[in-house]
Scaffold this active site. Structure first.
Site, short mmCIF file in Angstrom:
data_model
loop_
_atom_site.label_atom_id
_atom_site.label_comp_id
_atom_site.label_asym_id
_atom_site.label_seq_id
_atom_site.Cartn_x
_atom_site.Cartn_y
_atom_site.Cartn_z
N LYS A 78 50.61 17.02 63.69
CA LYS A 78 51.01 18.43 63.56
C LYS A 78 51.26 18.98 64.96
O LYS A 78 50.57 18.59 65.91
CB LYS A 78 49.91 19.21 62.83
CG LYS A 78 50.26 20.68 62.55
CD LYS A 78 49.18 21.37 61.69
CE LYS A 78 49.45 22.85 61.50
NZ LYS A 78 48.45 23.53 60.66
N SER A 153 49.93 26.27 56.59
CA SER A 153 50.85 26.16 57.70
C SER A 153 51.30 24.72 57.98
O SER A 153 52.33 24.53 58.62
CB SER A 153 50.20 26.72 58.97
OG SER A 153 49.07 25.96 59.34
N SER A 177 45.35 25.56 55.28
CA SER A 177 46.60 24.97 55.76
C SER A 177 46.74 23.47 55.58
O SER A 177 47.82 22.93 55.83
CB SER A 177 46.80 25.29 57.24
OG SER A 177 47.34 26.58 57.34
N1 GLN Z 1 47.71 30.71 55.28
C1 GLN Z 1 46.58 31.05 56.10
C2 GLN Z 1 47.00 31.96 57.21
O1 GLN Z 1 48.12 32.32 57.23
C3 GLN Z 1 45.91 29.81 56.58
C4 GLN Z 1 46.49 29.24 57.79
C5 GLN Z 1 45.77 28.01 58.26
O2 GLN Z 1 44.91 27.46 57.57
N2 GLN Z 1 46.08 27.63 59.47
O3 GLN Z 1 46.25 32.33 58.04
#
Ligand code: GLN
Length: 470
Positions: A78, A153, A177
């Site tokens: 990532k 994400s 995410s």
């Molecule tokens: N969707 C969540 C956010 O926008 C989680 C993001 C993540 O786990 N990095 O913060």
């Protein structure tokens, strides 16, 4: 070589039996990336030359009989996990040209194993989002339906694994995410216990919530990648001592019904119930439990997460890292750089975070959220006196269309079932369950398992049983 069916176990056997070399395996993935990634856009950069060199090294290890579980295994990274000498941008203009000066601990561990790192994959900017639409470098498409998001994400790593453009991948999970994109693309995704995997070299989003974890097609493969990256690290002060909880075989699953029945789409709920019925046939006892404060995890998350993010992102000031917009005064360099480098969602989180931490509002928001966090942790601890794991759908709905959740609160609601595990620091995993149909396309959904602190083995045991119901 059939990449769709390929697992780490099978690749390990074939590599060790010299049926094909690590270079050939890597080339097969590189070819598939060249063929498919034009339309999916999982990768921001493919490290072809370096991947071949790493594969050659892996072949050397195998020839000398020095192979480890992941020697020669192609992994996608990532874009917020550092690999020395290579760009790591967190899908932000702020870091478009930033080159990492050291390896993240998880990367050091993969290199020691002789794994092959294929490239860096797309994500929501600084890991803020649930659809990969906030990336500064374009959308990643869901391999199952190109008109839909892959989740976020970590949409890039999830899509890479789901489309056989990597055997496994690394993601980071701050509020879902890893698990949410795994659910939306039909693969396995796991968030380890907070502190079980080093965060050294992971770009900080919200430090008390972030955890690196694996994406894979099977629970066994997720376990193999987790085993390779876990462990105490003196470079991460929150890293836990090396110890897994010795668990008895899990038998009792708790369902927080009042929580999950609110807002889950009916066919997703039906797929979940079907899986529960099949687990019952396998000998599991299914009981309803009450977790009255846990549904507030989402609200708690969207106070603590922006608070920590606004603090962590203060380092991108145009002086220390990445983008720097020239201006007449230092103050102007800060504001112009931050205005040009950060996208809308990132700026929104910085504003929310600064607001909830400001002296007039910290008591009303940030401290209240901290107090609720303790209550949520305690509720899970109580629940684990009665059940071996808490289970629920990973997301309320399957993959949605691009632009469908452009209103921020509807996007945040996507994390309703994912955030509790981060708030409580617990290990959790999403495993594919039954599919649902949208516009004539069959779409995957995820079954989420949350285990007690350091109960990763519980996740793997239940996860394998869920897998066998499909
Ligand atoms: N969707 C969540 C956010 O926008 C989680 C993001 C993540 O786990 N990095 O913060």
């Amino acid at each position: 070589m059939n990449l769709t069916k390929l697992t780490i176990t099978e690749a390990r056997r074939a590599l060790d039996a010299k049926e094909y070399s690590a270079v050939e395996l890597t080339d097969t993935y590189l070819k598939n990336i060249a063929a498919r990634d034009g339309e999916i856009h999982a990768y921001l950069e493919v490290w072809e030359k370096e991947a071949r060199e790493e594969a050659k090294k892996a072949d050397g290890m195998i020839a000398r009989g020095e192979q480890k579980p992941l020697t020669g295994i192609p992994v996608a990274n990532k874009d917020n996990i550092l690999v020395e000498g290579r760009i790591a941008s967190s899908a932000s203009k702020m870091l478009e040209q930033y080159r990492a000066t050291y390896d993240a601990t998880v990367i050091t561990k993969l290199k020691e194993q002789g794994a092959v790192i294929l490239g860096r994959t797309n994500m929501d900017e600084f890991a803020m989002g649930s659809s990969t639409e906030t990336s500064a470098f374009g959308n990643t498409k869901n391999p199952r339906d190109l008109s839909r998001v892959p989740g976020g994400s970590s949409g890039g790593p999830a899509a890479a694994v789901a489309a056989d453009m990597a055997l496994v991948a690394l993601g980071s999970d701050t509020g879902g995410s890893i698990r949410q994109p795994a659910a939306l693309t039909g693969i396995v995704g796991m968030k380890p216990t907070y502190g079980a995997v080093s965060r050294f070299g992971l770009m900080a989003l919200a430090s008390s919530l972030d955890q690196i974890g694996p994406f894979a097609k099977t629970v066994d493969d997720a376990r193999a990648l987790f085993e390779a990256i876990r462990g105490h690290d003196k470079m991460d002060s929150t890293s836990l001592p090396d110890s897994a909880r010795a668990v008895k075989t899990p038998k009792k699953l708790g369902i927080p019904r009042a929580f999950l029945e609110k807002g889950t789409e009916p066919d997703v709920l039906a797929a979940f119930e079907t899986t529960l019925a099949l687990l019952k046939e396998k000998g599991y006892e299914i009981v309803d439990i009450e977790l009255p404060t846990v549904p507030h995890s989402l609200a708690v998350y969207y106070i603590i997460q922006p608070a920590e993010a606004s603090t962590n992102l203060a380092r991108y000031d145009g002086i220390r890292y990445g983008l720097s917009v020239p201006a007449d005064s230092i103050q102007e360099v800060y504001t112009k750089t931050r205005g040009a480098g950060f996208g809308r969602e990132v700026r929104r989180r910085i504003l929310i975070g600064s607001f909830v931490l400001s002296s007039g509002y910290a008591d009303a928001y940030y401290r209240k959220a901290r107090a609720l966090r303790d209550t949520i942790r305690a509720e899970f601890t109580d629940a684990f006196q009665k059940v071996d794991a808490v289970v629920m759908p990973t997301t309320p709905s399957p993959a949605f269309k691009f632009g469908e959740k452009s209103y921020p609160l509807s996007m945040y609601a996507e994390d309703v079932f994912a955030t509790p595990a981060n708030i409580a620091g617990l290990p959790a995993m999403s495993v594919p369950m039954g599919e649902v149909e949208r516009d004539g396309t069959s779409l995957p959904t995820g079954f989420q398992i949350i285990a007690p602190h350091l109960g990763e083995n519980t996740l793997f045991t239940i996860g394998s049983d869920v897998e066998s119901t499909l």
